[in-house]
Design an enzyme around this catalytic site. Structure first.
Site, PDB file in Angstrom:
ATOM      1  N   CYS A   1       0.807  -1.227   0.000  1.00 58.45           N
ATOM      2  CA  CYS A   1       0.000   0.000   0.000  1.00 58.45           C
ATOM      3  C   CYS A   1       0.840   1.277   0.000  1.00 58.45           C
ATOM      4  CB  CYS A   1      -0.977  -0.008   1.167  1.00 58.45           C
ATOM      5  SG  CYS A   1      -0.199  -0.185   2.757  1.00 58.45           S
TER       6      CYS A   1
ATOM      7  N   CYS B   1       6.997  44.017   1.251  1.00 52.81           N
ATOM      8  CA  CYS B   1       6.877  44.439   2.646  1.00 52.81           C
ATOM      9  C   CYS B   1       5.458  44.098   3.104  1.00 52.81           C
ATOM     10  CB  CYS B   1       7.127  45.942   2.763  1.00 52.81           C
ATOM     11  SG  CYS B   1       6.619  46.632   4.337  1.00 52.81           S
TER      12      CYS B   1
ATOM     13  N   HIS C   1       8.721  47.029  17.239  1.00 60.06           N
ATOM     14  CA  HIS C   1      10.109  47.395  16.983  1.00 60.06           C
ATOM     15  C   HIS C   1      10.515  48.668  17.692  1.00 60.06           C
ATOM     16  CE1 HIS C   1       9.508  44.882  13.117  1.00 60.06           C
ATOM     17  NE2 HIS C   1       9.745  44.132  14.167  1.00 60.06           N
TER      18      HIS C   1
ATOM     19  N   HIS D   1      -1.483   1.531   7.385  1.00 64.28           N
ATOM     20  CA  HIS D   1      -2.030   1.342   6.042  1.00 64.28           C
ATOM     21  C   HIS D   1      -2.021   2.699   5.325  1.00 64.28           C
ATOM     22  CE1 HIS D   1      -4.176  -0.277   2.739  1.00 64.28           C
ATOM     23  NE2 HIS D   1      -5.294   0.364   2.985  1.00 64.28           N
TER      24      HIS D   1
HETATM   25 ZN   LIG Z   1       9.701  42.060  14.396  1.00 63.21          ZN
HETATM   26 ZN   LIG Z   2       6.836  48.856   3.970  1.00 61.80          ZN
END
Ligand SMILES: [Zn+2]
Ligand SMILES: [Zn+2]
Length: 573
Positions: free
Chosen positions: A219, A404, A442, A488
């Site tokens: 199989c 982006c 950030h 299987h």
């Molecule tokens: Zn980041």
């Molecule tokens: Zn950007």
């Protein structure tokens, strides 16, 4: 997303399936063979002391509680192999366990035999604990060599018999013709080139005696070949390359011819391949001596793909990585500890796999086979994985212009700490400098997101500069999924339909039915699996108030290899 450092130390080797078989295939995690680690009596005792979660989970009545508190009887040492043979069984064979009161017998695999209270006992690897099982902890206390795997149940050996579907016709009379052995459906060999079954002609494929007829543990091979060749041509290069006298093995033409005429062409022209055609291919692969047991044993599909494409037919690997490594199957391998991946899809897992390993693809693969993070039936990293119907791989290609995720212009940085912040794995970790600096995570000095600069070839930076939006996603389409369920293998095919109609899903099982018992044969079948796309795309799966149909549940919990293609890349290669 917090700013904790993620581990990206995934060994590159772990992503690659051994394409050279110097590595002993027996060392790879496979079925829990009872004698691997059980010699350590203390381990067995520790396991016996632990609760038996399998039994607790299944609501089945158990008989063994009387044994639980009694002192263990003296250990009756027996040779499991001899005991199995005495009962007409083999260790690791597919078996049926008889259930009382007209219940369906349970399917499983015989892993162990032993003696307990003067009674012959079998250790069987089953999905559910059979009725009236003997207490696993009592057995393990008494028999140090009994397997400790929680999926093993213990029953009286006389309730166990070989599963006729997997039973080899031991020594077929030499004068039997294939149609006497495998049924009367004819299967003439087809010469020349045959086109795959067109997506709108899916109806031709549906019915009993369609697909590849299974025989004796085939199989894994039936499901894989059906996935690779029925409705797509992305693997056809393998069928047509002329032998290179210097590089190719002497058996090259023989194997290629058998694959093309006996299997692929029959599948495409008759929509049926009789078992003797697959036996012929198995015999040829077995003779190469690279992977022992090709003729009779159950193997992993990826092992078969590597043996066929890499060793026998030396096909240029489909997947090329920036580490200069190449492979036919990419194993998804992730450290998911930082992410809340309850129901991950293959697109997320692919991005995460390559991101964590610091790898990219150097070219768009015409065909991308992904192996979900599991090892056969024994180990799964996730209970369920959603096979994405489409993979956006734009951000995984070394030389491709990338967008982006905020403004859509040319991205300059990757931020791995931002991965999955919008729950859209393929896109949400690339930024232009401006958008990166404006992002609130950030700006937060505690977050400390680390970035990786993106290097483009000159023509890309020249074309897009800083202001032009980037819109050229590279996508791969899902066309097949090979699934595994209690050892299987079966296959789902996904056939895109014209005019934006929903994709058609078909389900193939090479051993769906059986005619006759020991000397009989299996009947393969292809069935209509309904509309699965609407479950995989969108939010229905996250809604716990609606239950997906059984096909969808099976696809999600059993998916093993997912096959994707990119037609443009296939045309240019
Ligand atoms: Zn980041
Ligand atoms: Zn950007």
């Amino acid at each position: 997303m917090d700013g904790k450092k993620k581990s990206i130390d995934v060994p590159i080797e772990a992503l690659m399936l051994a394409s050279d078989y110097e590595v002993d295939s027996a060392e790879r995690p496979r079925s829990p063979y009872p004698f691997d680690s059980q010699s350590d009596a203390s381990a067995a005792a520790a396991a016996a002391a632990a609760a038996d979660p399998h039994a607790a989970a299944s609501g089945h009545r158990r008989q063994g509680s009387d044994y639980d508190n009694a002192p263990p009887p003296p250990y009756e040492s027996v040779d499991p192999l001899a005991l199995a043979t005495e009962h007409g069984l083999e260790l690791n064979a597919a078996v049926l366990v008889e259930e009382p009161r007209n219940h369906q017998p349970q399917q499983g695999f015989l892993r162990w035999c032993g003696s307990f209270h003067n009674e012959a006992i079998a250790g069987v690897d089953c999905e559910m604990t059979p009725f009236d099982s003997v207490s696993a902890s009592a057995i393990r206390r008494a028999c140090p060599d009994a397997p400790t795997d929680s999926s093993i149940s213990f029953v009286q050996l006389n309730r166990v018999r070989l599963d006729p579907r997997f039973r080899e016709t031991r020594s077929p009379a030499p004068d039997l013709t294939p149609s006497q052995r495998f049924g009367h459906k004819t299967c003439e060999i087809v010469d020349g080139d045959c086109k795959p079954v067109a997506h709108e002609h899916w109806g031709k494929l549906v019915g009993p005696s369609r697909g590849i007829q299974g025989h004796h543990n085939s199989c894994y091979l039936d499901a894989t070949l059906f996935a690779m060749f029925t409705t797509v041509s992305v693997f056809d290069g393998v069928l047509n390359r002329k032998r290179n006298k210097k590089k190719d093995i002497p058996e090259y033409e023989e194997i290629q011819k058998c694959l093309k005429l006996n299997i692929v062409n029959c599948l495409r022209e008759h929509q049926f391949v009789r078992a003797d055609h697959v036996i012929k291919l198995r015999e040829q692969l077995d003779k190469l001596g690279k992977v022992p047991g090709m003729l009779g044993e159950e193997k992993d599909p990826e092992e078969f793909i590597n043996l066929l494409l890499d060793h026998a037919l030396k096909h240029d690997p489909y997947i090329k990585l920036s580490s200069n490594q190449a492979c036919h199957v990419l194993q998804l391998f992730v450290d998911s500890s930082q992410y809340d991946l309850k129901l991950p899809d293959t697109e997320t897992l692919l991005h995460l796999t390559l991101l964590q390993a610091g790898l990219k693809l150097t070219q768009t693969p015409s065909c991308l086979v992904l192996q979900t993070p599991r090892s056969g039936k024994d180990y799964k990293l996730f209970d369920r994985v959603v096979p994405s119907t489409e993979l956006d791989i734009s951000n995984l290609l070394t030389e491709h212009p990338r967008q982006c995720c905020v403004c859509g212009k040319l991205a300059e940085l990757e931020c791995h700490d931002c991965f999955l912040q919008f729950q859209e794995a393929s896109k949400d970790y690339t930024f232009c400098k401006k958008c990166f600096d404006n992002n609130k995570d950030h700006k937060n000095p505690k977050a400390q997101h680390k970035t990786v600069g993106i290097k483009y070839p000159k023509q890309v930076t020249k074309k897009y500069g800083k202001d032009k939006p980037v819109e050229c996603p590279v996508k791969m389409k899902l066309f097949a999924v090979v699934c595994i369920h209690t050892s299987h293998y079966v296959c789902f095919l996904r056939l895109c339909q014209p005019d934006n109609r929903p994709a058609k899903w078909l389900f193939f099982d090479s051993m769906a039915d059986r005619s006759g018992l020991e000397s009989g044969y299996n009947i393969p079948e292809v069935t209509d699996a309904g509309d699965i796309d609407s479950w995989l795309n969108g939010s229905k799966l996250k809604d716990s108030s609606v239950q997906p149909p059984p096909e969808v549940k099976r696809l999600l919990s059993d998916c093993y290899l997912c096959f994707y293609s990119n037609e443009e890349a296939a045309m240019y290669r």
